[in-house]
Write a protein that holds these residues in place. Structure first.
Motif, PDB file in Angstrom:
ATOM      1  N   VAL A 167       0.850  -1.336   0.162  1.00 45.33           N
ATOM      2  CA  VAL A 167      -0.070  -0.060   0.116  1.00 45.33           C
ATOM      3  C   VAL A 167       0.924   1.347  -0.034  1.00 45.33           C
ATOM      4  O   VAL A 167       0.777   2.102  -0.869  1.00 45.33           O
ATOM      5  N   HIS A 168       1.608   1.335   1.014  1.00 49.40           N
ATOM      6  CA  HIS A 168       2.501   2.629   1.163  1.00 49.40           C
ATOM      7  C   HIS A 168       3.685   2.734   0.019  1.00 49.40           C
ATOM      8  O   HIS A 168       3.717   3.759  -0.377  1.00 49.40           O
ATOM      9  N   GLY A 169       4.180   1.350  -0.535  1.00 44.15           N
ATOM     10  CA  GLY A 169       4.685   1.530  -1.612  1.00 44.15           C
ATOM     11  C   GLY A 169       4.247   1.993  -2.968  1.00 44.15           C
ATOM     12  O   GLY A 169       5.029   2.694  -3.809  1.00 44.15           O
ATOM     13  N   ALA A 170       3.090   1.508  -3.053  1.00 42.62           N
ATOM     14  CA  ALA A 170       2.195   1.811  -4.203  1.00 42.62           C
ATOM     15  C   ALA A 170       1.972   3.499  -4.212  1.00 42.62           C
ATOM     16  O   ALA A 170       2.081   4.279  -5.338  1.00 42.62           O
ATOM     17  N   PHE A 171       1.691   4.015  -3.039  1.00 41.81           N
ATOM     18  CA  PHE A 171       1.415   5.501  -2.911  1.00 41.81           C
ATOM     19  C   PHE A 171       2.664   6.410  -3.330  1.00 41.81           C
ATOM     20  O   PHE A 171       2.832   7.151  -3.773  1.00 41.81           O
ATOM     21  N   PHE A 172       3.768   5.907  -2.628  1.00 44.15           N
ATOM     22  CA  PHE A 172       5.170   6.556  -2.658  1.00 44.15           C
ATOM     23  C   PHE A 172       5.470   6.562  -4.236  1.00 44.15           C
ATOM     24  O   PHE A 172       5.870   7.505  -4.662  1.00 44.15           O
ATOM     25  N   THR A 173       5.371   5.494  -4.970  1.00 48.80           N
ATOM     26  CA  THR A 173       5.708   5.398  -6.336  1.00 48.80           C
ATOM     27  C   THR A 173       4.857   6.539  -6.943  1.00 48.80           C
ATOM     28  O   THR A 173       5.178   7.185  -7.953  1.00 48.80           O
ATOM     29  N   ALA A 174       3.405   6.127  -6.893  1.00 48.87           N
ATOM     30  CA  ALA A 174       2.662   6.957  -7.731  1.00 48.87           C
ATOM     31  C   ALA A 174       2.906   8.674  -7.287  1.00 48.87           C
ATOM     32  O   ALA A 174       2.799   9.208  -8.207  1.00 48.87           O
ATOM     33  N   ARG A 175       2.971   9.046  -6.180  1.00 51.85           N
ATOM     34  CA  ARG A 175       3.262  10.241  -5.993  1.00 51.85           C
ATOM     35  C   ARG A 175       4.572  10.966  -6.320  1.00 51.85           C
ATOM     36  O   ARG A 175       4.481  12.064  -6.954  1.00 51.85           O
ATOM     37  N   GLU A 176       5.641  10.187  -6.582  1.00 51.60           N
ATOM     38  CA  GLU A 176       6.940  10.610  -6.776  1.00 51.60           C
ATOM     39  C   GLU A 176       6.736  10.736  -8.663  1.00 51.60           C
ATOM     40  O   GLU A 176       7.364  11.445  -9.337  1.00 51.60           O
ATOM     41  N   ALA A 177       5.955   9.805  -9.121  1.00 50.50           N
ATOM     42  CA  ALA A 177       5.766   9.822 -10.437  1.00 50.50           C
ATOM     43  C   ALA A 177       5.067  10.906 -11.163  1.00 50.50           C
ATOM     44  O   ALA A 177       5.311  11.565 -11.975  1.00 50.50           O
ATOM     45  N   ALA A 178       4.014  11.342 -10.278  1.00 59.15           N
ATOM     46  CA  ALA A 178       3.238  12.671 -10.454  1.00 59.15           C
ATOM     47  C   ALA A 178       4.014  13.860 -10.405  1.00 59.15           C
ATOM     48  O   ALA A 178       3.903  14.727 -11.069  1.00 59.15           O
ATOM     49  N   ARG A 179       4.695  13.944  -9.367  1.00 57.65           N
ATOM     50  CA  ARG A 179       5.469  15.065  -9.084  1.00 57.65           C
ATOM     51  C   ARG A 179       6.560  15.373 -10.513  1.00 57.65           C
ATOM     52  O   ARG A 179       6.795  16.447 -10.497  1.00 57.65           O
ATOM     53  N   ASN A 180       6.929  14.285 -10.866  1.00 58.74           N
ATOM     54  CA  ASN A 180       7.715  14.567 -12.164  1.00 58.74           C
ATOM     55  C   ASN A 180       6.949  14.670 -13.362  1.00 58.74           C
ATOM     56  O   ASN A 180       7.504  15.157 -14.490  1.00 58.74           O
ATOM     57  N   MET A 181       5.787  13.873 -13.615  1.00 56.06           N
ATOM     58  CA  MET A 181       5.014  14.082 -14.743  1.00 56.06           C
ATOM     59  C   MET A 181       4.394  15.349 -15.045  1.00 56.06           C
ATOM     60  O   MET A 181       4.094  15.966 -15.845  1.00 56.06           O
ATOM     61  N   ILE A 182       3.627  15.907 -13.865  1.00 50.10           N
ATOM     62  CA  ILE A 182       2.839  16.990 -13.782  1.00 50.10           C
ATOM     63  C   ILE A 182       3.663  17.947 -14.614  1.00 50.10           C
ATOM     64  O   ILE A 182       3.124  18.928 -15.416  1.00 50.10           O
TER      65      ILE A 182
END
Length: 305
Positions: A167-182
């Motif tokens: 759970v936390h791993g999926a969230f951290f991964t998604a959040r860092e991905a979005a930080r760089n994608m936006i």
């Protein structure tokens, strides 16, 4: 049986029915020309930078293979042990060049160590990817674990570890991905859940795992809504029973369990890892550009009944 050519009146026009010999000759003349497969261009990952966690082996590794086969030449493989991620990267490059016009220098595949349960470790891994490639277009959060304990016997430290990774791993991964994608205009994030998010599959006891995958599925929907107007799509891929190397090893010592799983699956069999290739490429590519907060289940019909 003999055939002949004749004309059938259709209004003021006629329809010609040709002799089989003419049809065969025409077919042979076109079949002799080797044609490249025609594929919807939006499925291509050419020019895209992709990242997959938990990719040194198992389904994550299969996703990487599918990405390379779909044109991706810039890929980051993340796994807990960097040495294993680097070996996997080298093996993927070597495999991609077999019976292909690709050369090793055509592919930039890197292996990075990353403990997805650690926010800091995930941040550092994404920094390395950005340093190497300058952008990230598609991310798959595939890292996860499953354990089978009855609810009364499940050790708390094991439950915590499972939630930290799944759970936390999926969230951290998604959040860092979005930080760089936006800042770059958007991208695609796929969280790997499971059919266990929708059903209580039996006979194995795995309540925390099932709950963790349900959390991942709803997390994707929530993030998909939160980031929709920022160009970042978040979807879920939920596999059923797949014959990974690990699963094959387990079932080799428990054929009754394999028979039970197969009997409960409408298609009467377990899936092969490559059965997920089409779905993961679809979610990662522009072919799914108007899709967010959604789930694709690939389970042989398990959840239908």
């Amino acid at each position: 049986m003999s055939f002949f050519t004749r004309a059938l009146p259709i209004g003021s026009r006629s329809l010609s029915i040709a002799r089989p010999s003419l049809i065969q000759a025409r077919f042979e003349s076109t079949a002799a020309v080797k044609r490249q497969p025609r594929v919807l261009p939006s499925f291509s990952l050419d020019g895209k930078v992709c990242l997959v966690t938990g990719a040194a082996r198992g389904l994550g590794n299969e996703f990487c293979r599918a990405f390379i086969q779909s044109g991706c030449s810039s890929l980051a493989i993340l796994d807990l042990k960097e040495s294993e991620a680097q070996v996997a990267a080298a093996e993927l490059v070597a495999a991609a060049c077999v019976n292909s016009d690709l050369k090793p220098e055509d592919l930039n595949v890197i292996g990075l160590g990353c403990d997805v349960s650690s926010e800091l470790s995930v941040q550092k891994a994404f920094e390395s990817v950005m340093d190497n490639f300058g952008r990230i277009d598609s991310v798959v959060a595939s890292a996860g674990i499953v354990e089978n304990y009855s609810a009364f016997d499940y050790p708390f430290d094991r439950i915590k570890r499972l939630y930290d990774i799944n759970v936390h791993g999926a969230f951290f991964t998604a959040r860092e991905a979005a930080r760089n994608m936006i800042p770059q205009g958007g991208g695609s994030i796929t969280l790997v859940s499971s059919m266990s998010a929708s059903v209580v599959n039996i006979p194995q006891p795995q309540t925390p795992y099932n709950a963790s995958k349900a959390a991942v599925r709803h997390m994707a929907s929530s993030l998909g809504v939160e980031w929709a107007k920022k160009g970042v799509r978040v979807n879920t891929l939920s596999p059923g029973y797949m014959l990974t190397k690990l699963t094959k090893t387990i079932l080799a010592h428990d054929q009754d369990l394999k028979k039970t799983w197969e009997s409960l699956t409408p298609m009467g069999k377990m899936g092969e890892p490559e059965d997920l290739a089409g779905a993961i490429v679809f979610l990662a590519s522009d072919a799914s550009r108007f899709m967010t907060g959604a789930e694709i289940r690939v389970d042989g019909g398990y959840c239908v009944i």
